[in-house]
Each structure stands twice: as C-alpha cells, then as structure tokens.
Enzyme design. Structure first.
Site, mmCIF file in Angstrom:
data_model
loop_
_atom_site.group_PDB
_atom_site.id
_atom_site.type_symbol
_atom_site.label_atom_id
_atom_site.label_comp_id
_atom_site.label_asym_id
_atom_site.label_seq_id
_atom_site.Cartn_x
_atom_site.Cartn_y
_atom_site.Cartn_z
ATOM 1 N N HIS A 95 -12.596 -40.094 7.104
ATOM 2 C CA HIS A 95 -13.042 -39.362 8.305
ATOM 3 C C HIS A 95 -12.422 -37.957 8.362
ATOM 4 O O HIS A 95 -12.110 -37.455 9.446
ATOM 5 C CB HIS A 95 -12.694 -40.132 9.585
ATOM 6 C CG HIS A 95 -13.374 -41.460 9.704
ATOM 7 N ND1 HIS A 95 -14.558 -41.632 10.385
ATOM 8 C CD2 HIS A 95 -13.043 -42.686 9.226
ATOM 9 C CE1 HIS A 95 -14.924 -42.903 10.328
ATOM 10 N NE2 HIS A 95 -14.020 -43.566 9.618
ATOM 11 N N ASN A 150 -17.613 -46.565 15.219
ATOM 12 C CA ASN A 150 -18.541 -45.957 14.273
ATOM 13 C C ASN A 150 -19.944 -45.948 14.869
ATOM 14 O O ASN A 150 -20.185 -46.542 15.921
ATOM 15 C CB ASN A 150 -18.580 -46.758 12.962
ATOM 16 C CG ASN A 150 -17.410 -46.419 12.036
ATOM 17 O OD1 ASN A 150 -16.759 -45.399 12.178
ATOM 18 N ND2 ASN A 150 -17.163 -47.301 11.082
HETATM 19 FE FE1 HDE Z 1 -10.617 -46.368 10.332
HETATM 20 N N1 HDE Z 1 -9.100 -45.178 9.740
HETATM 21 N N2 HDE Z 1 -9.856 -47.886 9.264
HETATM 22 N N3 HDE Z 1 -12.239 -47.540 10.774
HETATM 23 N N4 HDE Z 1 -11.436 -44.871 11.370
HETATM 24 C C1 HDE Z 1 -8.960 -43.890 10.049
HETATM 25 O O1 HDE Z 1 -6.995 -42.842 10.748
HETATM 26 C C2 HDE Z 1 -8.607 -47.940 8.776
HETATM 27 C C3 HDE Z 1 -12.441 -48.820 10.388
HETATM 28 C C4 HDE Z 1 -12.512 -44.935 12.185
HETATM 29 O O2 HDE Z 1 -11.870 -39.001 14.353
HETATM 30 C C5 HDE Z 1 -7.646 -43.333 9.607
HETATM 31 O O3 HDE Z 1 -6.597 -40.879 11.764
HETATM 32 C C6 HDE Z 1 -8.342 -49.242 8.217
HETATM 33 C C7 HDE Z 1 -13.483 -49.434 11.159
HETATM 34 C C8 HDE Z 1 -12.769 -43.648 12.763
HETATM 35 O O4 HDE Z 1 -9.732 -39.024 13.920
HETATM 36 C C9 HDE Z 1 -6.912 -44.552 9.059
HETATM 37 C C10 HDE Z 1 -9.498 -49.944 8.365
HETATM 38 C C11 HDE Z 1 -13.913 -48.458 12.008
HETATM 39 C C12 HDE Z 1 -11.783 -42.816 12.262
HETATM 40 C C13 HDE Z 1 -7.972 -45.631 9.180
HETATM 41 C C14 HDE Z 1 -10.442 -49.103 9.030
HETATM 42 C C15 HDE Z 1 -13.129 -47.289 11.755
HETATM 43 C C16 HDE Z 1 -10.961 -43.617 11.403
HETATM 44 C C17 HDE Z 1 -7.735 -42.151 8.706
HETATM 45 C C18 HDE Z 1 -9.816 -51.354 7.893
HETATM 46 C C19 HDE Z 1 -15.036 -48.541 13.045
HETATM 47 C C20 HDE Z 1 -11.628 -41.337 12.514
HETATM 48 C C21 HDE Z 1 -7.306 -40.963 9.544
HETATM 49 C C22 HDE Z 1 -9.060 -52.336 8.449
HETATM 50 C C23 HDE Z 1 -14.831 -49.534 14.050
HETATM 51 C C24 HDE Z 1 -10.876 -41.055 13.782
HETATM 52 C C25 HDE Z 1 -6.931 -41.506 10.802
HETATM 53 C C26 HDE Z 1 -10.816 -39.577 14.047
HETATM 54 C C27 HDE Z 1 -9.841 -43.139 10.734
HETATM 55 C C28 HDE Z 1 -7.719 -46.885 8.784
HETATM 56 C C29 HDE Z 1 -11.773 -49.502 9.312
HETATM 57 C C30 HDE Z 1 -13.347 -46.063 12.484
HETATM 58 C C31 HDE Z 1 -6.326 -44.424 7.681
HETATM 59 C C32 HDE Z 1 -7.056 -49.678 7.572
HETATM 60 C C33 HDE Z 1 -13.972 -50.876 11.061
HETATM 61 C C34 HDE Z 1 -13.898 -43.273 13.707
HETATM 62 O O5 HDE Z 1 -5.838 -44.889 9.859
#
Ligand code: HDE
Length: 701
Positions: free
Chosen positions: A80, A153
């Site tokens: 992201h 999402n």
């Molecule tokens: Fe994320 N995800 N994610 N994700 N995600 C990040 O956090 C992570 C997942 C989502 O505009 C990171 O700040 C893991 C699902 C959004 O700043 C990080 C897993 C969904 C955003 C991270 C998931 C998301 C992130 C990277 C699996 C939808 C952007 C930078 C368990 C429900 C937020 C950050 C923004 C961002 C980890 C899966 C949505 C690395 C470990 C499912 C919208 O922390």
C-alpha cells in the site's frame, strides 16, 4: 478540528516567540531563516573561496539545507505504498446503541472527524494509479473515546487465511527479486505460481480479475472491513459485524485497455480525481453499512465467519446503513498527512472488539510494528494526523522526537503525588474491556477444517456477474496468465478455474491456447453449485442513476457552435457532471460568436480515456484541421472501443468516419446532436456510463 494543525512553526513563520526585526520585510514577505531561525541573506550561492573557488565547509546554511534534503525520504510502506488521503467526517444516521456502546454509534447526527487513505497494494510510491490491483480503503475515525481505524480494502475477502503467509504472498505479488520488475502488477510468474499453489486464494483472485481491481475512481468503489468484528453493548453482550462502505455515487470501473492508456496519460488519475472533486465541492460520500449476526447465524452459515476468504451474502444478512462518511477537505501537506498517517488494526475503541480471524490476529501485530519502523520510533502517535482528538494521558515517555512531554514529577503509577501532578489513572468503568470470550484447546499449528471450501464462493461471485463482467474476468485471466512464462503455472491455474466455472475455464484455456483442459484440482470439500447469485457482487448492477460526478470531454475548435456547446455544458452542469474542453491547442480558441473558450487540454494531452463520455463539436473548418491529427482519431476510436457514449455535432461526421466509426458502425451509443434540444437527452443517456451492447462488436479476438 484540524488534523494537520502542527504545533511546529510553519515554514513561513520566523519564530514562535513573536516576530523579531527579521520576521518580515516591509511588504510582509517573511524572511527566510535556517532551522535555527538565523536570517538568510543569499539562498542561491554557496559560500566559496573566490567566485570560482572551492566551497567552504563553514557554510552552515548550505550544509543544513543539503543535509535536510538528504534525509527527506522515509521508507515507503511495504505494501500500500501508493496512496491518497483526504479529511472528512462520519455522521451517525441510525443509532446502534441497541447493540454497541461505542460513543460514535450512540448519538444520531453527531459528526466524528475522519481521515481516509486509499491505496494500491503492490506498486511502489511512484507507481501508476490505475493498475490492476486491490485498493486499500483505510479509515481513521477520531472518536471521543480514541482513534478507531477500519483498515479495509475495496474487496470483501482476502487471498490468504493465515497471517503467517502474508510475507510470501506479498513477495510473490511484488516485483520479482532478481530482476526488480514488473512494477505494480501481478501479471508475472511468481504471483500466479503462489496463488495457483494456494487454493484458498481462488475466491479473491476472481475478485482481483474482475473490474473491481480497476476502479474508475476512489469515489466509485466500495470499502469493506473484510474480517468479522464484534460490537459490544452496554451489558457486555457481543454481536458479530461486517463493515461496509457503500458509495452514494454508485459503483464504476474502467475497462482494461482504457486502464493501460490512462496510466500513460495520467498516472495520477485517481488522486487527481479525488483532489478535483473535493476542491469543486462535489464531496464524495459513503454509507457505513453493517451486517449484524449472532452465534446462531454463525453456526448455521455454510462457511466459517472467521475465514477471511469468505463473505456473507447481503441476501442472507442485509446491510443496515447507519451513517455516512463525507470527504470534504483535501490535505494541506501530502507528506505530513497522507504519508505519515499510521493506520493500525489494533486501534479500536470501547464497544468494538476483534474476533479470532487468524488474519486479523496477525495484522494486530504487524501494523504497530510497521509504523514504528516506517516513522522512525514509538512517537508516531504524536504526529498531528495520528494523534487522537480526545484528551489522552499515560506515562509513556521519551523516545525519538517526543512532542508530548508531561510536566511534573510523576512518570509512573501508582504514585502518591497529589493531583494534578499525580497524573492519569485507569478507569474500570469507562476503560476498554475485551469481550471475555472463553477459550480452550491445545496449542496447534492447524487450519480449521471449516476453512476448507475454497471454490464455492468463487463460483458464486462469478455467476453473480453480468455477461459483460464475466467476459472482462475471462479477459483479465487471459491477459495476466499470458504474461506468465512458465506453461505449468498457467495450466495449474486452470485446474482451479474448472472448480469455479467451466465456461470461464474453457474461455481462459482458449485464450491461452491450452487444449485439452487439465483435470480440475481436487477440492478439500465438494464444491457447492447451489449457492444463488448475489446482485450485490456485481458492479454493473450497482451503478449510478445519473451522470453526476462523472466527466465529459468536449472537443471544440475555432468556430464551434456556441449554442450547442452552451446547451451541452448546461445539461452536464445541471446534473452535477464535470466538463473539460479539448482542442487543437489550449487558450485563444473562439467559438462562432467570437467568444474565447477555456480549452484546458490539447488533443494530444487529453485523450478520451480521461473522460466518461465525449462530445465532438468541431466546426467544419476545425474538422478539416483535425482530420490530419492522429491523436484525434485515437480519441474517437478509443472512446468507441471502450463502449463510451459519443455525442457529435453535424460537422464531426467526417472525424467519426476517419476513426472507423462509419455510419454503418454507429450504434445507439453514438448520438447525433442535431440541435440544442438534444443536449439534455444525451447527458441523460450517459447515466448508463457505457453502451455495453457495443463491446462484443469491437472485440473479435
Ligand atoms: Fe495490510 N498492511 N496486512 N491488509 N493493509 C499494511 O501497514 C498486513 C490486509 C491494508 O493506507 C502495512 O502501514 C498483514 C488485509 C491497508 O496506510 C502492514 C496482513 C487488509 C493498508 C500490513 C495484511 C489489509 C495496509 C504496510 C495479513 C484488508 C494501507 C504499511 C495478515 C482488510 C493503510 C502499513 C494505509 C497496510 C500488514 C492483510 C488492508 C505491513 C500482516 C486483509 C488498507 O502493516
């Protein structure tokens, strides 16, 4: 409250302790200073030994300026990375107090400040907006009980069921490590290798190959909390909840060939769209919807409500709309707000709680960790965009860039210092309490058998699409897999698609030249073919009812018919559409009344992919000029191929012919504007957004 309001002096204010003699000149222009507040006499020339001599190390102004520049970048988000944010508010329209004691859900009409960041997942910070990808839809709500982040999402399910697989998934989706490409796309071997080896990804892959992954704008897409969460009422009772954001603007996507061209014409298409809409006062809005259900439903539902690769069809549990999110203010500073905003799934407030969804549990570790790395330390909550807007007190202290530094002696508790020096105390009555769910079981590394159905909902998604959307899905699979170099990976993916839908599998195999079809992958549990179609899953069944908020591109030239142009502009503006004039050059073009037209785009810089519908209003003389312009032909040919509505004045016929849209090819989506009376009908027709009936006629392959 202004989330971007900074406690620091701004760049243009010389000091905090009142203006000094160096603060501003007679005209009120502030004097430039160093970071230390020392006035600068010359910002153009380094201090050097003689006009042609070496630079002097004592030039503290030069060194400070370059040093600061060298440190401007912070690590981009690991996923992201590319995103765009805006401020707004959430307004409660229907009390949820019956099931939730969170303050934000109790007072109808109350507005809670919000910040939203939309994003793509795979690409780097500088990648293009309209790539095929999932979009992040992260909402920070600055409630009176602390910040609540719904980090969602635009797709209601996810690729994997356990957070431990996330690094592998993301590695596979992003550029391949040896070559460092492809950027911002999944059309490569590693991604398809991973997902074809992970049957649980099949449902989400179908969404990602649908037009959901190429939205027309952030404004026209849904958001989903994805996981099942809990709402807790005043008595401590729990209700399960799925969160939805429903755009009041209706859903809309672009077509793939259009997306490819938009990325070249305007890589910032989505962020520009949001910026323009908000600045024009056309504030995008979403309804917050909740699907509420209890243990009884959870036990009877065909799938495990903890499994993030599954959704709950709206036909089974209706979406109750309880509030609206309005985005009404662009950021003042992209870095300070959009880049530094730190969303964390673990940011929840009293009345909301987690479930045991294994993806959510893993995310609750990841986000705090990632923000600490990205923003350089534990005090990222002191940055204005991340700080709560309610009072906050604790004894956490120091660390890099600490901005909230308490006065006084107490930095621990319990302490016996009198108030106010004694500081904050826990409050059992109002403080956050976790839902006391009973837990038992052995420590195991095991996936629940109830997570084992990987195909039935993928199939349900596919059959819920209109034929146009199904064709787009098939084409997307063919496109992506055609970029996969390893034949075995393509074939392996087909083994899964056979469990989704045979027509889809056959279509993709044909597009890839694979025959005969490989046998279907053996499912862990039999695929359910009895799940009914759900209209809520289709974009085209959930479009807008007018052309409001969409953009009309109008080709004009010297001598354009002023009355017809005026009628088109009026009809478009009446229903709240945006218009842009495109011409052989910008500025200095006069209509047939001699009035100068505000032409914003030169024809080669304003291709039709930037517009939702187009109108051709050249004069006869203008047509003669444009007949020799290749980009004019592209403009029309693309609009036609992308199934757009095309309005045209009498003098534009030759241009249509030249672009291959001859009289015989013109359909009901190519509308002749014979006079001013036809303008309103044309704009009304555009509410359908695309003339989809044309699509089969423009794609032979
Ligand atoms: Fe994320 N995800 N994610 N994700 N995600 C990040 O956090 C992570 C997942 C989502 O505009 C990171 O700040 C893991 C699902 C959004 O700043 C990080 C897993 C969904 C955003 C991270 C998931 C998301 C992130 C990277 C699996 C939808 C952007 C930078 C368990 C429900 C937020 C950050 C923004 C961002 C980890 C899966 C949505 C690395 C470990 C499912 C919208 O922390």
């Amino acid at each position: 409250m202004n989330a971007s309001a900074s406690p620091q002096p701004s760049h243009t204010i010389a000091g905090q302790g009142g203006e000094t003699h160096q603060g501003a000149d007679d005209a009120g222009i502030p004097t430039m200073t160093t970071q230390q507040g020392v006035p600068v006499s010359d910002d153009q020339n380094t201090l050097r030994n003689g006009a042609r001599g070496p630079a002097l190390m004592e030039d503290f102004h030069f060194r400070e300026k370059i040093f600061h520049f060298d440190h401007e970048r912070i690590p981009e988000r690991v996923v992201h990375a590319r995103g765009y944010g805006a401020h707004g508010y959430f307004e409660l329209t229907d009390s949820l107090a019956d099931v939730c004691h969170a303050d934000i859900f109790r007072h109808v009409g109350e507005k809670t400040p919000a910040f939203v960041r939309f994003s793509t997942v795979a690409g780097g910070r500088g990648s293009s907006d309209v790539v095929r990808d999932v979009r992040g839809f992260a909402v920070k709500l600055y409630t009176r009980q602390g910040n609540w982040d719904i980090v969602g999402n635009n797709i209601p399910v996810f690729f994997i069921q356990d957070a431990i697989k996330f690094p592998d998934f993301v590695h596979a989706a992003k550029e391949e490590p040896d070559r460092g490409f492809p950027q911002a796309q999944t059309a490569h071997d590693n991604f398809w290798d991973f997902v074809s080896l992970s049957p649980e990804a099949t449902h989400m892959v179908c969404w990602a190959m649908s037009d959901r992954a190429i939205p027309r704008s952030f404004r026209f897409m849904e958001g989903f909390g994805v996981h099942t969460f809990r709402l807790i009422d005043a008595q401590g009772r729990s209700t399960y909840v799925k969160f939805h954001w429903k755009p009041r603007q209706g859903l809309q996507s672009v077509v793939w060939n259009e997306a490819l061209k938009i990325n070249g014409a305007d890589p910032d298409f989505h962020r520009r769209d949001l910026w323009n809409a908000i600045n024009a006062g056309d504030y995008p809005e979403w309804d917050l919807g909740v699907q509420l259900f209890d243990d009884e439903f959870a036990d009877s539902f065909d799938f495990d409500i903890l499994d993030p690769t599954k959704l709950i069809p709206e036909e089974l549990v209706p979406v109750r709309r309880v509030g609206r999110l309005v985005l009404n203010r662009v950021v003042d500073n992209f870095f300070a707000e959009t880049e530094q905003v730190a969303f964390c799934t673990q940011n929840i407030v009293p009345g909301i709680d987690f479930t045991n969804d294994p993806l959510l549990q893993g995310r609750n570790f990841s986000y705090l960790d990632t923000q600490t790395k990205r923003l350089g330390g534990p005090n990222f909550t002191h940055i204005p965009i991340n700080a709560p807007k309610c009072p906050f007190h604790n004894f956490q202290q120091d660390g890099h860039m600490a901005m909230h530094n308490p006065k006084g002696r107490a930095n621990y508790e319990p302490n016996s210092w009198p108030q106010p020096q004694g500081g904050a105390r826990e409050n059992p009555a109002t403080g956050y309490r976790s839902f006391p769910q009973e837990q038992s079981g052995e420590k195991v590394r095991e996936r629940s058998a109830s997570f084992g159905d990987h195909y039935s909902q993928a199939r349900q998604f596919y059959i819920s699409q209109t034929p146009v959307e199904q064709t787009h899905m098939k084409d997307a699979f063919v496109f992506e897999l055609s970029k996969v170099e390893t034949p075995a990976i393509r074939v392996r993916m087909l083994t899964h698609l056979r469990n989704v839908d045979e027509t889809l599998a056959h279509g993709v195999a044909e597009g890839l030249g694979i025959s005969p079809l490989p046998p279907a992958a053996r499912p862990f549990v039999p695929v359910r073919t009895d799940l009914p179609a759900s209209d809520a899953l289709s974009i085209l069944k959930n479009g807008p009812d007018s052309f409001h908020g969409r953009k009309l591109g109008i080709v004009v030239t010297e001598g354009t018919d002023a009355d017809l142009l005026g009628a088109v502009l009026e009809a478009a503006h009446d229903i709240g559409a945006e218009t842009e004039l495109v011409g052989p050059r910008i500025g200095n073009i006069c209509n047939d009344r001699g009035k100068v037209l505000p032409v914003m785009q030169k024809i080669n810089g304003g291709p039709s992919v930037l517009y939702d519908a187009v109108v051709l209003l050249p004069s006869a003389q203008g047509t003669r000029l444009l007949l020799g312009e290749a980009t004019m032909r592209d403009f029309i040919a693309d609009a036609f191929a992308h199934a757009k509505f095309i309005g045209y004045g009498a003098d534009a016929e030759a241009l249509l012919d030249a672009a291959g849209v001859t009289a015989g090819a013109r359909d009901d989506g190519v509308i002749r504007l014979g006079g001013v009376g036809d303008a309103a009908a044309f704009v009304k027709a555009c509410a359908a957004l695309r003339f989809w009936q044309r699509e089969p006629h423009v794609h032979a392959v």
